[in-house]
Design a protein around this motif. Structure first.
Motif, PDB file in Angstrom:
ATOM      1  N   PHE A  30     -24.144  44.165  78.833  1.00 61.19           N
ATOM      2  CA  PHE A  30     -23.939  42.791  78.373  1.00 61.19           C
ATOM      3  C   PHE A  30     -25.202  42.199  77.744  1.00 61.19           C
ATOM      4  CE2 PHE A  30     -20.794  43.177  81.834  1.00 61.19           C
ATOM      5  CZ  PHE A  30     -19.646  42.958  81.101  1.00 61.19           C
ATOM      6  N   VAL A  31     -26.328  42.870  77.925  1.00 60.91           N
ATOM      7  CA  VAL A  31     -27.606  42.366  77.419  1.00 60.91           C
ATOM      8  C   VAL A  31     -27.714  42.617  75.921  1.00 60.91           C
ATOM      9  CG1 VAL A  31     -30.109  42.770  77.458  1.00 60.91           C
ATOM     10  CG2 VAL A  31     -28.853  42.566  79.598  1.00 60.91           C
ATOM     11  N   GLN A  32     -28.141  41.591  75.219  1.00 61.59           N
ATOM     12  CA  GLN A  32     -28.433  41.726  73.790  1.00 61.59           C
ATOM     13  C   GLN A  32     -29.944  41.947  73.672  1.00 61.59           C
ATOM     14  OE1 GLN A  32     -27.713  38.173  71.532  1.00 61.59           O
ATOM     15  NE2 GLN A  32     -28.135  39.157  69.583  1.00 61.59           N
ATOM     16  N   VAL A  33     -30.365  42.920  72.852  1.00 64.79           N
ATOM     17  CA  VAL A  33     -31.783  43.208  72.677  1.00 64.79           C
ATOM     18  C   VAL A  33     -32.215  42.721  71.295  1.00 64.79           C
ATOM     19  CG1 VAL A  33     -33.563  44.996  72.596  1.00 64.79           C
ATOM     20  CG2 VAL A  33     -31.691  45.191  74.225  1.00 64.79           C
ATOM     21  N   VAL A  34     -33.207  41.820  71.283  1.00 65.47           N
ATOM     22  CA  VAL A  34     -33.764  41.299  70.031  1.00 65.47           C
ATOM     23  C   VAL A  34     -35.054  42.065  69.765  1.00 65.47           C
ATOM     24  CG1 VAL A  34     -34.652  39.260  68.840  1.00 65.47           C
ATOM     25  CG2 VAL A  34     -32.790  39.027  70.505  1.00 65.47           C
ATOM     26  N   MET A  35     -35.143  42.685  68.588  1.00 64.83           N
ATOM     27  CA  MET A  35     -36.301  43.505  68.236  1.00 64.83           C
ATOM     28  C   MET A  35     -37.395  42.677  67.571  1.00 64.83           C
ATOM     29  SD  MET A  35     -35.765  46.462  69.253  1.00 64.83           S
ATOM     30  CE  MET A  35     -34.464  47.524  69.756  1.00 64.83           C
ATOM     31  N   PHE A  36     -38.632  42.961  67.967  1.00 65.45           N
ATOM     32  CA  PHE A  36     -39.805  42.350  67.344  1.00 65.45           C
ATOM     33  C   PHE A  36     -40.705  43.449  66.823  1.00 65.45           C
ATOM     34  CE2 PHE A  36     -38.470  38.665  69.679  1.00 65.45           C
ATOM     35  CZ  PHE A  36     -38.962  37.586  68.952  1.00 65.45           C
ATOM     36  N   ASP A  37     -41.146  43.309  65.592  1.00 67.65           N
ATOM     37  CA  ASP A  37     -42.072  44.249  64.968  1.00 67.65           C
ATOM     38  C   ASP A  37     -43.479  43.909  65.459  1.00 67.65           C
ATOM     39  OD1 ASP A  37     -43.491  45.946  63.341  1.00 67.65           O
ATOM     40  OD2 ASP A  37     -42.448  45.371  61.506  1.00 67.65           O
ATOM     41  N   ILE A  38     -44.162  44.876  66.087  1.00 71.98           N
ATOM     42  CA  ILE A  38     -45.519  44.614  66.585  1.00 71.98           C
ATOM     43  C   ILE A  38     -46.583  45.289  65.718  1.00 71.98           C
ATOM     44  CG2 ILE A  38     -44.838  44.126  68.963  1.00 71.98           C
ATOM     45  CD1 ILE A  38     -45.730  47.028  69.636  1.00 71.98           C
ATOM     46  N   LYS A  39     -46.149  45.856  64.579  1.00 65.21           N
ATOM     47  CA  LYS A  39     -47.099  46.428  63.631  1.00 65.21           C
ATOM     48  C   LYS A  39     -47.701  45.290  62.811  1.00 65.21           C
ATOM     49  CE  LYS A  39     -44.021  49.120  61.692  1.00 65.21           C
ATOM     50  NZ  LYS A  39     -42.732  48.993  62.297  1.00 65.21           N
ATOM     51  N   THR A  40     -48.794  45.587  62.120  1.00 62.70           N
ATOM     52  CA  THR A  40     -49.428  44.586  61.265  1.00 62.70           C
ATOM     53  C   THR A  40     -48.475  44.171  60.156  1.00 62.70           C
ATOM     54  OG1 THR A  40     -51.628  45.474  61.715  1.00 62.70           O
ATOM     55  CG2 THR A  40     -51.382  44.139  59.733  1.00 62.70           C
ATOM     56  N   GLU A  41     -48.312  42.866  60.014  1.00 60.25           N
ATOM     57  CA  GLU A  41     -47.482  42.308  58.949  1.00 60.25           C
ATOM     58  C   GLU A  41     -48.388  41.524  58.006  1.00 60.25           C
ATOM     59  OE1 GLU A  41     -43.639  40.493  60.133  1.00 60.25           O
ATOM     60  OE2 GLU A  41     -44.354  40.824  62.167  1.00 60.25           O
ATOM     61  N   ASN A  42     -47.951  41.342  56.766  1.00 57.87           N
ATOM     62  CA  ASN A  42     -48.730  40.494  55.877  1.00 57.87           C
ATOM     63  C   ASN A  42     -47.850  39.419  55.286  1.00 57.87           C
ATOM     64  OD1 ASN A  42     -47.936  40.896  53.028  1.00 57.87           O
ATOM     65  ND2 ASN A  42     -48.581  43.006  53.352  1.00 57.87           N
ATOM     66  N   TYR A  43     -48.469  38.301  55.022  1.00 61.39           N
ATOM     67  CA  TYR A  43     -47.795  37.190  54.361  1.00 61.39           C
ATOM     68  C   TYR A  43     -48.691  36.764  53.215  1.00 61.39           C
ATOM     69  CZ  TYR A  43     -44.948  33.083  53.631  1.00 61.39           C
ATOM     70  OH  TYR A  43     -44.111  32.151  53.078  1.00 61.39           O
ATOM     71  N   THR A  44     -48.176  36.859  51.995  1.00 66.34           N
ATOM     72  CA  THR A  44     -48.963  36.532  50.816  1.00 66.34           C
ATOM     73  C   THR A  44     -48.441  35.255  50.184  1.00 66.34           C
ATOM     74  OG1 THR A  44     -49.475  38.848  50.408  1.00 66.34           O
ATOM     75  CG2 THR A  44     -49.682  37.362  48.535  1.00 66.34           C
ATOM     76  N   MET A  45     -49.367  34.346  49.911  1.00 64.82           N
ATOM     77  CA  MET A  45     -49.060  33.116  49.184  1.00 64.82           C
ATOM     78  C   MET A  45     -49.786  33.221  47.856  1.00 64.82           C
ATOM     79  SD  MET A  45     -49.376  30.493  52.354  1.00 64.82           S
ATOM     80  CE  MET A  45     -50.357  31.545  53.418  1.00 64.82           C
ATOM     81  N   SER A  46     -49.022  33.376  46.783  1.00 65.10           N
ATOM     82  CA  SER A  46     -49.605  33.638  45.473  1.00 65.10           C
ATOM     83  C   SER A  46     -48.980  32.752  44.409  1.00 65.10           C
ATOM     84  CB  SER A  46     -49.389  35.109  45.104  1.00 65.10           C
ATOM     85  OG  SER A  46     -49.834  35.354  43.802  1.00 65.10           O
ATOM     86  N   GLY A  47     -49.778  32.443  43.398  1.00 65.98           N
ATOM     87  CA  GLY A  47     -49.293  31.669  42.269  1.00 65.98           C
ATOM     88  C   GLY A  47     -48.545  32.526  41.269  1.00 65.98           C
ATOM     89  N   VAL A 153     -58.831  35.759  51.063  1.00 61.83           N
ATOM     90  CA  VAL A 153     -58.721  34.825  49.953  1.00 61.83           C
ATOM     91  C   VAL A 153     -58.768  35.683  48.699  1.00 61.83           C
ATOM     92  CG1 VAL A 153     -59.776  32.896  48.729  1.00 61.83           C
ATOM     93  CG2 VAL A 153     -59.786  32.934  51.233  1.00 61.83           C
ATOM     94  N   ARG A 154     -57.635  35.834  48.053  1.00 59.37           N
ATOM     95  CA  ARG A 154     -57.510  36.774  46.947  1.00 59.37           C
ATOM     96  C   ARG A 154     -57.980  36.197  45.631  1.00 59.37           C
ATOM     97  NH1 ARG A 154     -51.981  37.302  46.503  1.00 59.37           N
ATOM     98  NH2 ARG A 154     -52.265  39.023  45.087  1.00 59.37           N
ATOM     99  N   ASN A 155     -57.687  34.926  45.403  1.00 58.15           N
ATOM    100  CA  ASN A 155     -58.013  34.341  44.116  1.00 58.15           C
ATOM    101  C   ASN A 155     -58.212  32.838  44.274  1.00 58.15           C
ATOM    102  OD1 ASN A 155     -58.383  34.173  41.359  1.00 58.15           O
ATOM    103  ND2 ASN A 155     -56.205  34.099  40.897  1.00 58.15           N
TER     104      ASN A 155
END
Length: 175
Positions: A30-47, A153-155
Motif C-alpha cells: 500500500f506504500v507509495q514510493v516517491v523517488m528523489f535524485d541525489i546526484k548533482t543537478e544543475n539549474y541554469t538561468m541564462s539570457g 557566474v557564466r556571463n
C-alpha cells in the motif's frame, strides 16, 4: 531503487522519515514510493533562449551600486541531501527546483549585486561577488535540505553605454 536515487515512503499521506537506499528494498504493497535524485543537478538561468532551465530569457537583471542594470547568467550545481528527502517531500514537495532553487538564487544575486559597481562586477570583483553569493545561498539551501556544490557566474552583460565607454577608454590608452 536505482543508483543515485533515494526513495521516500508515503502511506495514506503520512511520510516515513526513513529513506530507501539504492538497491532492492521490501515495502508494504500500500506504500507509495516517491523517488528523489541525489546526484548533482544543475539549474541554469541564462539570457540565451533554449540554453537555461526555462525556454525563455531567464537571466537575472540586477542593479549595481552605481545604479546600472547588469544582466547575470548563472549556473547552480546542487543536490538533495539524502537524509533530508522525507522532510523535503513534507515541506516543499518534489518541485524544489522551482520552489526553492530558482527564487533563492535570484534573490541572493540581487541582494549581493548592490555592493559592487557594474565595472567592478565585470572585471576585478567578479570572484568576490561569486563567493559572496555562494555563502548567502549555501546556508539557505542547507536549511531546506539541499547542498549547494558550486555556483558559476557564466556571463555578466553591462549596459551598451558602459561597454562603449570602456572600449573608447581602451582605444584611447592604446593610441
Amino acid at each position: 531503487v536505482e543508483p543515485g536515487m533515494v526513495g521516500v515512503q508515503k502511506l495514506f499521506g503520512k511520510v516515513n522519515n526513513n529513506t530507501l537506499e539504492s538497491g532492492l528494498n521490501l515495502k508494504n504493497p500500500f506504500v507509495q514510493v516517491v523517488m528523489f535524485d541525489i546526484k548533482t543537478e544543475n539549474y541554469t538561468m541564462s539570457g540565451i533562449r533554449d540554453e537555461g532551465a526555462l525556454q525563455r530569457d531567464d537571466a537575472i537583471h540586477v542593479l549595481s551600486a552605481d545604479g546600472l542594470e547588469v544582466v547575470v547568467d548563472l549556473t547552480v550545481l546542487y543536490k538533495v541531501i539524502p537524509t533530508e528527502a522525507p522532510r523535503i517531500l513534507k515541506e516543499i514537495g518534489t518541485d524544489y527546483k522551482n520552489i526553492i532553487v530558482r527564487p533563492i538564487c535570484r534573490t541572493g544575486i540581487r541582494d549581493n549585486a548592490v555592493y559592487y559597481d557594474a565595472v567592478a562586477l565585470y572585471s576585478t570583483k567578479r570572484e568576490e561577488f561569486q563567493d559572496r553569493i555562494f555563502k548567502a545561498i549555501e546556508s539557505n539551501f542547507k536549511e531546506r535540505g539541499l547542498m549547494l556544490e558550486q555556483l558559476l557566474v557564466r556571463n555578466l552583460t553591462l549596459p551598451q553605454s558602459v561597454k562603449e565607454a570602456i572600449e573608447s577608454k581602451i582605444n584611447a590608452e592604446q593610441e
